[in-house]
Design an enzyme around this catalytic site. Structure first.
Site, short mmCIF file in Angstrom:
data_model
loop_
_atom_site.label_atom_id
_atom_site.label_comp_id
_atom_site.label_asym_id
_atom_site.label_seq_id
_atom_site.Cartn_x
_atom_site.Cartn_y
_atom_site.Cartn_z
NE ARG A 102 -11.70 9.05 8.17
CZ ARG A 102 -11.54 7.85 7.62
NH1 ARG A 102 -11.88 7.67 6.38
NH2 ARG A 102 -11.07 6.85 8.33
NE ARG B 71 -3.74 0.33 1.53
CZ ARG B 71 -4.81 0.77 2.12
NH1 ARG B 71 -5.41 0.03 3.00
NH2 ARG B 71 -5.31 1.95 1.85
CD GLN B 72 4.52 1.92 3.77
OE1 GLN B 72 5.71 1.94 3.52
NE2 GLN B 72 4.05 1.76 4.98
CG HIS C 272 -3.13 -1.49 -2.51
ND1 HIS C 272 -4.37 -1.47 -1.91
CD2 HIS C 272 -2.82 -0.22 -2.78
CE1 HIS C 272 -4.78 -0.23 -1.82
NE2 HIS C 272 -3.86 0.56 -2.34
CE LYS D 25 -13.53 2.30 6.11
NZ LYS D 25 -12.11 1.99 6.25
#
Length: 160
Positions: A143, A19-20, A52, A141
């Site tokens: 936010r 994921r990096q 990913h 999600k």
């Protein structure tokens, strides 16, 4: 190589740091560092599962082929067999004393917005195998502010 192996194939079921794969400020890209380490160790071929992002394949030099194995078709076939075995034990009496097996109503739910494509692929394979309509839903999600830790999950889709 020291033991006399002709080729070395790295089978990586979980690619750490996958994921990096983006650069932020001046930090190194950890996924690229893992690819460089594998190259330095003398790996000739890499087999990964469920990366990913497909951009990770680009971190390896052209001389090291990378096989990106997707578990979705295998997982969908497994669940189809499980649902089919459930339907064989659950029978419905129809008029005329015929019994028919009942495939359960299934909804595939993605854990977050970023997994909708994989969930849709899983749904498509399961639907093709079963021949029945399979619903799709996901958790969104939302936010209120950027960087906020707390969020209120919202279920999008028809789940009963």
């Amino acid at each position: 190589r020291r033991a006399g192996a002709k080729t070395i194939t790295a089978v990586i079921p979980y690619y750490g740091y996958s994921r990096q794969d983006r650069k932020s400020r001046r930090e190194p890209i950890a996924a690229a560092d893992v690819a460089i380490m594998l190259e330095e160790m003398g790996v000739d071929k890499v087999m990964c599962m469920d990366l990913h992002s497909d951009t990770l394949i680009g971190f390896f030099p052209p001389k090291i082929p990378v096989e990106h194995l997707m578990p979705v078709p295998v997982a969908a076939a497994y669940f189809h067999e499980e649902f089919r075995s459930l339907s064989n034990t659950t029978t419905i009496e129809t008029p005329g004393s015929q019994t028919t097996s009942h495939y359960p109503k299934v909804t595939v739910v993605a854990a977050h917005d970023g997994q909708v494509a994989r969930a849709a692929q899983f749904r498509s394979v399961l639907q093709r195998l079963s021949g029945v309509e399979v619903e799709l839903a996901f958790l969104s999600k939302s936010r209120q502010q950027h960087g906020q830790k707390d969020y209120e999950p919202l279920l999008v889709g028809n789940v009963k």
